[in-house]
Design a protein around this motif. Sequence first.
Motif, PDB file in Angstrom:
ATOM      1  N   LYS A 370       0.830  -1.205   0.000  1.00 18.31           N
ATOM      2  CA  LYS A 370       0.000   0.000   0.000  1.00 18.31           C
ATOM      3  C   LYS A 370       0.866   1.258   0.000  1.00 18.31           C
ATOM      4  CE  LYS A 370      -0.607  -0.799   4.966  1.00 18.31           C
ATOM      5  NZ  LYS A 370      -1.574  -1.217   5.998  1.00 18.31           N
ATOM      6  N   THR A 371       2.075   1.155   0.565  1.00 18.52           N
ATOM      7  CA  THR A 371       3.004   2.283   0.525  1.00 18.52           C
ATOM      8  C   THR A 371       3.551   2.460  -0.891  1.00 18.52           C
ATOM      9  OG1 THR A 371       3.607   1.755   2.812  1.00 18.52           O
ATOM     10  CG2 THR A 371       5.039   3.282   1.624  1.00 18.52           C
ATOM     11  N   TRP A 372       3.896   1.359  -1.537  1.00 15.96           N
ATOM     12  CA  TRP A 372       4.391   1.373  -2.916  1.00 15.96           C
ATOM     13  C   TRP A 372       3.333   1.946  -3.857  1.00 15.96           C
ATOM     14  CZ3 TRP A 372       3.106  -1.467  -7.408  1.00 15.96           C
ATOM     15  CH2 TRP A 372       4.089  -1.508  -8.414  1.00 15.96           C
ATOM     16  N   PHE A 373       2.086   1.483  -3.709  1.00 16.63           N
ATOM     17  CA  PHE A 373       0.997   2.001  -4.533  1.00 16.63           C
ATOM     18  C   PHE A 373       0.830   3.507  -4.321  1.00 16.63           C
ATOM     19  CE2 PHE A 373      -0.543  -2.067  -5.951  1.00 16.63           C
ATOM     20  CZ  PHE A 373      -1.448  -1.797  -6.969  1.00 16.63           C
ATOM     21  N   THR A 374       0.893   3.944  -3.085  1.00 17.23           N
ATOM     22  CA  THR A 374       0.711   5.363  -2.770  1.00 17.23           C
ATOM     23  C   THR A 374       1.816   6.207  -3.393  1.00 17.23           C
ATOM     24  OG1 THR A 374      -0.419   4.828  -0.691  1.00 17.23           O
ATOM     25  CG2 THR A 374       0.504   7.041  -0.896  1.00 17.23           C
ATOM     26  N   LEU A 375       3.070   5.788  -3.202  1.00 22.89           N
ATOM     27  CA  LEU A 375       4.191   6.545  -3.743  1.00 22.89           C
ATOM     28  C   LEU A 375       4.201   6.539  -5.269  1.00 22.89           C
ATOM     29  CD1 LEU A 375       6.946   5.367  -1.239  1.00 22.89           C
ATOM     30  CD2 LEU A 375       5.966   7.658  -1.378  1.00 22.89           C
ATOM     31  N   LYS A 376       3.892   5.377  -5.862  1.00 21.95           N
ATOM     32  CA  LYS A 376       3.902   5.272  -7.320  1.00 21.95           C
ATOM     33  C   LYS A 376       2.729   6.039  -7.937  1.00 21.95           C
ATOM     34  CE  LYS A 376       5.751   2.362  -9.751  1.00 21.95           C
ATOM     35  NZ  LYS A 376       6.839   2.381 -10.760  1.00 21.95           N
ATOM     36  N   THR A 377       1.559   5.935  -7.336  1.00 21.91           N
ATOM     37  CA  THR A 377       0.355   6.549  -7.914  1.00 21.91           C
ATOM     38  C   THR A 377       0.389   8.065  -7.826  1.00 21.91           C
ATOM     39  OG1 THR A 377      -0.966   4.590  -7.375  1.00 21.91           O
ATOM     40  CG2 THR A 377      -2.161   6.630  -7.820  1.00 21.91           C
ATOM     41  N   PHE A 378       0.756   8.596  -6.674  1.00 23.11           N
ATOM     42  CA  PHE A 378       0.697  10.046  -6.471  1.00 23.11           C
ATOM     43  C   PHE A 378       2.027  10.742  -6.721  1.00 23.11           C
ATOM     44  CE2 PHE A 378      -2.636   8.254  -3.649  1.00 23.11           C
ATOM     45  CZ  PHE A 378      -3.728   8.784  -4.303  1.00 23.11           C
ATOM     46  N   GLY A 379       3.121  10.036  -6.482  1.00 25.63           N
ATOM     47  CA  GLY A 379       4.427  10.655  -6.640  1.00 25.63           C
ATOM     48  C   GLY A 379       4.790  11.526  -5.452  1.00 25.63           C
ATOM     49  N   THR A 380       6.070  11.665  -5.211  1.00 26.62           N
ATOM     50  CA  THR A 380       6.498  12.425  -4.031  1.00 26.62           C
ATOM     51  C   THR A 380       6.203  13.912  -4.163  1.00 26.62           C
ATOM     52  OG1 THR A 380       8.751  12.591  -4.914  1.00 26.62           O
ATOM     53  CG2 THR A 380       8.280  10.747  -3.432  1.00 26.62           C
ATOM     54  N   ASP A 381       6.164  14.420  -5.395  1.00 26.68           N
ATOM     55  CA  ASP A 381       5.867  15.854  -5.561  1.00 26.68           C
ATOM     56  C   ASP A 381       4.458  16.180  -5.067  1.00 26.68           C
ATOM     57  OD1 ASP A 381       8.362  16.219  -6.635  1.00 26.68           O
ATOM     58  OD2 ASP A 381       7.668  16.420  -8.715  1.00 26.68           O
ATOM     59  N   ARG A 382       3.506  15.350  -5.465  1.00 26.28           N
ATOM     60  CA  ARG A 382       2.125  15.615  -5.056  1.00 26.28           C
ATOM     61  C   ARG A 382       1.947  15.380  -3.566  1.00 26.28           C
ATOM     62  NH1 ARG A 382      -3.358  12.958  -7.754  1.00 26.28           N
ATOM     63  NH2 ARG A 382      -4.861  14.108  -6.470  1.00 26.28           N
ATOM     64  N   LEU A 383       2.564  14.335  -3.040  1.00 21.62           N
ATOM     65  CA  LEU A 383       2.470  14.085  -1.604  1.00 21.62           C
ATOM     66  C   LEU A 383       3.125  15.221  -0.825  1.00 21.62           C
ATOM     67  CD1 LEU A 383       3.258  10.262  -1.545  1.00 21.62           C
ATOM     68  CD2 LEU A 383       1.055  11.332  -1.040  1.00 21.62           C
ATOM     69  N   GLY A 384       4.246  15.714  -1.321  1.00 18.30           N
ATOM     70  CA  GLY A 384       4.904  16.837  -0.659  1.00 18.30           C
ATOM     71  C   GLY A 384       4.044  18.081  -0.676  1.00 18.30           C
ATOM     72  N   ALA A 385       3.338  18.315  -1.776  1.00 19.53           N
ATOM     73  CA  ALA A 385       2.442  19.477  -1.856  1.00 19.53           C
ATOM     74  C   ALA A 385       1.288  19.337  -0.875  1.00 19.53           C
ATOM     75  CB  ALA A 385       1.913  19.620  -3.281  1.00 19.53           C
TER      76      ALA A 385
END
Length: 499
Positions: A370-385
């Motif tokens: 679920k962490t891999w899916f989250t990072l791959k789907t949204f990307g760190t740029d979007r999560l950082g925003a």
Amino acid sequence: MNEIIRNAHASVAHTSLDPQDWSAFRALAHRMLDEAIDGIADVRARPVWQPIPDDVRAAFRTDVPREASDLAEVYREFAEHVAPYATGNVHPGFMGWVHGGGTAVGMLAEMLAAGLNANLGGRDHMPIEVERQIVDWMRRLFAFPDSASGIFVTGTSMANLMAVLVARTAALGTLARQHGIGNDGALLTAYTSQAAHGCVSRAMDIAGLGTDALRKIGVDADHRIDVAALRAQIAVDREVGFKPFLVVASAGTVDIGAIDDLKAIAELCREEGIWFHVDGAFGALAILSPELAPLLGGIELADSIALDFHKWGQVPYDAGFLLVRDGEQHRQAFAQPAAYLSREARGLAAGAIWPCDLGPDLSRGFRALKTWFTLKTFGTDRLGATIARSCALAKYLEARVLAEPRLELLAPVNLNIVCFRYRADDAVNREIVADIQESGIAAPSSTTLSGKFAIRAAIVNHRTEEADIDALVAAVLDFGGRRCGDGVIEVEAPPLAAQ
């Protein structure tokens, strides 16, 4: 012999737990998934949280279920008696404890992980490679060397405990795992701030070192550890014969989200030969935001970092993580050879270091997916925003508090946590928090700062908007006014959840 085989076959017939009617099961499964998605999509249509009725609670005081039940009936009980009375952290109005909001993507990934039913304790299979990829990503994000190791755990409480154990083994040597901490272990001392999470003390307890061996250092006006006082306490302890071995710095304290001076602490630990650990339960993931990452300057010098993907990372619970700079020291703290865990050159028992060599668990779920899916789907740029946005919303709440004479700000707003109160005594503010929670409008938590009861709003959910902040402020003023007779501001409560 044939008779024996026939009898044995008859005795085990029809014991599979798979559905007898896959079509009916599939239809119900699709309905469950549809309603789970609806629950997230329509989350604003229900209260953040609501008290559990007595009859619902009583329904979970029944005897052990001996006989089978229809799956549809079991699901009905869940839908009516469990789902409406959850914690509420999926809701954008949940601003209490530092709980992530999760995502629909993470929910689907958790379903896929359950379908694989993989045990990530060891062996050679792709789920472990997924976890290893995330370990590598974390190395890169925090500028750790290629030799660094990492492992998923339940949460930062466990990760902090494991860091203490790694530091303990580094200080005493691996023989301490066999003979106990002995006299040298009794002299070990660790250090953290008075604002650190309570799990640090618990880790010292469970590690056999005792909570008295943890020195809690005072904080400055910004609630950061007083580095000069830390240095002085280390010197005093060395002078009387103690052996300082660990400093636990905070990247986002539990009360107000303060970040210790990580660079200064790293330099001190390097001078003193002390293990430098960072409790970054939620704050460490500020590394994903170019705007906030500079606040973590020095975290790249840590010997170990603990963090939770299920907080600012928005991964569904649970997904904690420990990253250790020296992978070999990490392994030495936990690896335990056993015949049934022997490694082979080929086959399913092949592979490099197994996760069970890096922690106490042999049976481990597939948290990495679920962490891999989250990072791959949204990307760190979007999560950082998203992370930066939650901090901007905290500043918005701070401005609302400062502009309202009936409210009082109790601490500086460092990241995403705002501590304030209605200008009344502790008893009134305690009632305000409960009133708001029971109303379903919002779900703040509370803490005590400088002897004052504080309403604590931790903005973590990616769904939270300015309107949710406004609703919280209006509710505090409404219930505070009712309690103090200052007048009432009408606040519209959300509709009750469907029963």
